[in-house]
Scaffold this motif. Structure first.
Motif, PDB file in Angstrom:
ATOM      1  N   GLY A 198       0.810  -1.227   0.000  1.00 24.96           N
ATOM      2  CA  GLY A 198       0.000   0.000   0.000  1.00 24.96           C
ATOM      3  C   GLY A 198       0.836   1.268   0.000  1.00 24.96           C
ATOM      4  O   GLY A 198       0.463   2.269   0.609  1.00 24.96           O
ATOM      5  N   PHE A 199       1.981   1.233  -0.680  1.00 27.92           N
ATOM      6  CA  PHE A 199       2.861   2.408  -0.692  1.00 27.92           C
ATOM      7  C   PHE A 199       2.334   3.444  -1.690  1.00 27.92           C
ATOM      8  O   PHE A 199       2.042   3.127  -2.852  1.00 27.92           O
ATOM      9  CB  PHE A 199       4.290   1.989  -1.045  1.00 27.92           C
ATOM     10  N   THR A 200       2.243   4.688  -1.213  1.00 27.60           N
ATOM     11  CA  THR A 200       1.706   5.763  -2.067  1.00 27.60           C
ATOM     12  C   THR A 200       2.574   5.962  -3.303  1.00 27.60           C
ATOM     13  O   THR A 200       3.791   6.081  -3.205  1.00 27.60           O
ATOM     14  CB  THR A 200       1.649   7.092  -1.269  1.00 27.60           C
ATOM     15  N   GLY A 201       1.914   5.999  -4.457  1.00 24.69           N
ATOM     16  CA  GLY A 201       2.633   6.219  -5.711  1.00 24.69           C
ATOM     17  C   GLY A 201       2.959   4.911  -6.402  1.00 24.69           C
ATOM     18  O   GLY A 201       3.188   4.876  -7.613  1.00 24.69           O
ATOM     19  N   ILE A 202       2.997   3.816  -5.619  1.00 26.33           N
ATOM     20  CA  ILE A 202       3.286   2.513  -6.226  1.00 26.33           C
ATOM     21  C   ILE A 202       2.029   1.639  -6.216  1.00 26.33           C
ATOM     22  O   ILE A 202       1.562   1.214  -7.271  1.00 26.33           O
ATOM     23  CB  ILE A 202       4.473   1.824  -5.523  1.00 26.33           C
ATOM     24  N   HIS A 203       1.485   1.404  -5.018  1.00 28.36           N
ATOM     25  CA  HIS A 203       0.254   0.605  -4.957  1.00 28.36           C
ATOM     26  C   HIS A 203      -0.975   1.475  -4.704  1.00 28.36           C
ATOM     27  O   HIS A 203      -2.070   1.141  -5.105  1.00 28.36           O
ATOM     28  CB  HIS A 203       0.319  -0.433  -3.836  1.00 28.36           C
ATOM     29  N   ASP A 204      -0.779   2.541  -3.961  1.00 31.56           N
ATOM     30  CA  ASP A 204      -1.893   3.411  -3.576  1.00 31.56           C
ATOM     31  C   ASP A 204      -1.787   4.736  -4.328  1.00 31.56           C
ATOM     32  O   ASP A 204      -0.684   5.157  -4.686  1.00 31.56           O
ATOM     33  CB  ASP A 204      -1.841   3.695  -2.056  1.00 31.56           C
ATOM     34  N   PRO A 205      -2.933   5.395  -4.547  1.00 29.40           N
ATOM     35  CA  PRO A 205      -2.901   6.641  -5.328  1.00 29.40           C
ATOM     36  C   PRO A 205      -2.360   7.835  -4.549  1.00 29.40           C
ATOM     37  O   PRO A 205      -2.382   7.840  -3.320  1.00 29.40           O
ATOM     38  CB  PRO A 205      -4.386   6.870  -5.651  1.00 29.40           C
ATOM     39  N   TYR A 206      -1.871   8.807  -5.286  1.00 33.31           N
ATOM     40  CA  TYR A 206      -1.615  10.135  -4.718  1.00 33.31           C
ATOM     41  C   TYR A 206      -2.433  11.122  -5.543  1.00 33.31           C
ATOM     42  O   TYR A 206      -2.196  11.270  -6.744  1.00 33.31           O
ATOM     43  CB  TYR A 206      -0.133  10.526  -4.763  1.00 33.31           C
ATOM     44  N   GLU A 207      -3.386  11.754  -4.910  1.00 34.80           N
ATOM     45  CA  GLU A 207      -4.239  12.713  -5.619  1.00 34.80           C
ATOM     46  C   GLU A 207      -3.632  14.109  -5.468  1.00 34.80           C
ATOM     47  O   GLU A 207      -3.774  14.749  -4.417  1.00 34.80           O
ATOM     48  CB  GLU A 207      -5.659  12.664  -5.051  1.00 34.80           C
ATOM     49  N   ALA A 208      -2.967  14.541  -6.507  1.00 36.90           N
ATOM     50  CA  ALA A 208      -2.276  15.835  -6.457  1.00 36.90           C
ATOM     51  C   ALA A 208      -3.282  16.976  -6.309  1.00 36.90           C
ATOM     52  O   ALA A 208      -4.394  16.892  -6.834  1.00 36.90           O
ATOM     53  CB  ALA A 208      -1.460  16.026  -7.734  1.00 36.90           C
ATOM     54  N   PRO A 209      -2.899  18.026  -5.588  1.00 39.45           N
ATOM     55  CA  PRO A 209      -3.800  19.192  -5.465  1.00 39.45           C
ATOM     56  C   PRO A 209      -4.105  19.768  -6.847  1.00 39.45           C
ATOM     57  O   PRO A 209      -3.214  19.811  -7.708  1.00 39.45           O
ATOM     58  CB  PRO A 209      -2.978  20.187  -4.646  1.00 39.45           C
ATOM     59  N   LEU A 210      -5.355  20.194  -7.039  1.00 39.67           N
ATOM     60  CA  LEU A 210      -5.738  20.763  -8.338  1.00 39.67           C
ATOM     61  C   LEU A 210      -5.372  22.238  -8.399  1.00 39.67           C
ATOM     62  O   LEU A 210      -5.001  22.750  -9.446  1.00 39.67           O
ATOM     63  CB  LEU A 210      -7.246  20.593  -8.557  1.00 39.67           C
ATOM     64  N   ASP A 211      -5.481  22.896  -7.242  1.00 39.43           N
ATOM     65  CA  ASP A 211      -5.256  24.349  -7.252  1.00 39.43           C
ATOM     66  C   ASP A 211      -4.565  24.786  -5.959  1.00 39.43           C
ATOM     67  O   ASP A 211      -5.135  25.529  -5.159  1.00 39.43           O
ATOM     68  CB  ASP A 211      -6.625  25.041  -7.406  1.00 39.43           C
ATOM     69  N   PRO A 212      -3.346  24.292  -5.726  1.00 40.41           N
ATOM     70  CA  PRO A 212      -2.674  24.624  -4.460  1.00 40.41           C
ATOM     71  C   PRO A 212      -2.276  26.097  -4.436  1.00 40.41           C
ATOM     72  O   PRO A 212      -2.096  26.712  -5.489  1.00 40.41           O
ATOM     73  CB  PRO A 212      -1.419  23.741  -4.509  1.00 40.41           C
ATOM     74  N   GLU A 213      -2.134  26.652  -3.236  1.00 43.24           N
ATOM     75  CA  GLU A 213      -1.685  28.044  -3.118  1.00 43.24           C
ATOM     76  C   GLU A 213      -0.262  28.180  -3.672  1.00 43.24           C
ATOM     77  O   GLU A 213       0.079  29.192  -4.271  1.00 43.24           O
ATOM     78  CB  GLU A 213      -1.730  28.500  -1.657  1.00 43.24           C
ATOM     79  N   VAL A 214       0.555  27.171  -3.439  1.00 42.93           N
ATOM     80  CA  VAL A 214       1.936  27.210  -3.944  1.00 42.93           C
ATOM     81  C   VAL A 214       2.312  25.824  -4.473  1.00 42.93           C
ATOM     82  O   VAL A 214       1.890  24.814  -3.908  1.00 42.93           O
ATOM     83  CB  VAL A 214       2.955  27.584  -2.833  1.00 42.93           C
ATOM     84  N   ARG A 215       3.069  25.811  -5.543  1.00 44.26           N
ATOM     85  CA  ARG A 215       3.620  24.538  -6.007  1.00 44.26           C
ATOM     86  C   ARG A 215       5.141  24.677  -6.059  1.00 44.26           C
ATOM     87  O   ARG A 215       5.660  25.629  -6.624  1.00 44.26           O
ATOM     88  CB  ARG A 215       3.064  24.181  -7.387  1.00 44.26           C
ATOM     89  N   CYS A 216       5.841  23.752  -5.432  1.00 42.70           N
ATOM     90  CA  CYS A 216       7.303  23.758  -5.481  1.00 42.70           C
ATOM     91  C   CYS A 216       7.744  22.522  -6.248  1.00 42.70           C
ATOM     92  O   CYS A 216       7.556  21.390  -5.784  1.00 42.70           O
ATOM     93  CB  CYS A 216       7.888  23.743  -4.062  1.00 42.70           C
ATOM     94  N   ASN A 217       8.286  22.734  -7.415  1.00 44.84           N
ATOM     95  CA  ASN A 217       8.767  21.626  -8.244  1.00 44.84           C
ATOM     96  C   ASN A 217      10.204  21.311  -7.842  1.00 44.84           C
ATOM     97  O   ASN A 217      11.140  21.924  -8.335  1.00 44.84           O
ATOM     98  CB  ASN A 217       8.677  21.994  -9.727  1.00 44.84           C
TER      99      ASN A 217
END
Ligand SMILES: Nc1ncnc2c1ncn2[C@@H]1O[C@H](COP(=O)(O)OP(=O)(O)OP(=O)(O)O)[C@@H](O)[C@H]1O
Ligand SMILES: [Mg+2]
Length: 190
Positions: free
Chosen positions: A139-158
């Motif tokens: 159940g690791f996030t990104g591998i078995h489990d989903p990560y739902e990225a923010p649609l409209d975050p106040e800040v995004r740091c790439n």
């Protein structure tokens, strides 16, 4: 912005969400250090840390992950309502749970600490991706489990494109802007 009778502004919760290894702890610690040096009353709630204490009974099912976010949100709310600037670093993979916390707390800033899965997996600072790939972690996030990225975050740091320093500067600018021009009065010690 709400000002309390003693002239202090209401607290703010800044939630750093992102995949494991995206840089949430690294970035939030760096932001914490800068804010502390500037005299803010600031607290850092790290998901990993809390899983050893307040949330040690929780696992990684969707239900437990949502409960994890709810409890962290509750603590953040308690601190924030006392004028403390709260930084949270926790994956919080489900959008609904993050939105629920946002609605509850008010003064809330969502920061997407973003890097492609391949980059996070290559960094693998705790060796968790390796263990997940080897089947030692379920159940690791990104591998078995989903990560739902923010649609409209106040800040995004790439974080695969910008340095820790650059992201920190961006965060300090965003927080200062959020707090308004009288920011130095916000929850300062003394
Ligand atoms: N620009 C950057 N910003 C943040 N971290 C970076 C950056 N470039 C490289 N890194 C590295 O990426 C790693 C990020 O690890 P960190 O523990 O901060 O991730 P995390 O998101 O807190 O993961 P977890 O969810 O597992 O706690 C660190 O080893 C850090 O040095
Ligand atoms: Mg971390």
């Amino acid at each position: 912005m709400i000002v309390t009778p003693n002239g202090f502004r209401k607290g703010l919760t800044v939630w750093f969400t992102g995949l494991s290894g995206s840089g949430k702890t690294t970035l939030s610690s760096s932001v914490h250090d800068v804010l502390l040096a500037r005299g803010f009353r600031v607290e850092l709630l790290d998901g990993d840390d809390l899983r050893n204490h307040l949330n040690r009974d929780l696992g990684f099912s969707r239900r437990d992950r949502d409960e994890n976010v709810r409890r962290i949100g509750f603590v953040a709310e308690l601190l924030a309502r006392n004028g403390i600037l709260v930084l949270v670093s926790a994956i919080a993979p489900y959008r609904n749970a993050r939105e629920e916390v946002r609605r509850r707390i008010g003064n809330f800033m969502e920061v997407h600490v973003n890097a492609p899965l391949e980059v996070c997996e290559k960094r693998d600072p705790k060796g968790l991706y390796r263990r997940a790939r080897a089947g030692e972690i379920q159940g690791f996030t990104g591998i078995h489990d989903p990560y739902e990225a923010p649609l409209d975050p106040e800040v995004r740091c790439n974080t695969h494109q910008e340095s820790v320093q650059r992201s920190t500067d961006k965060m300090i600018a965003a927080i200062t802007k959020y707090l308004g021009s009288s920011a130095p009065r916000f929850a300062k010690i003394g």
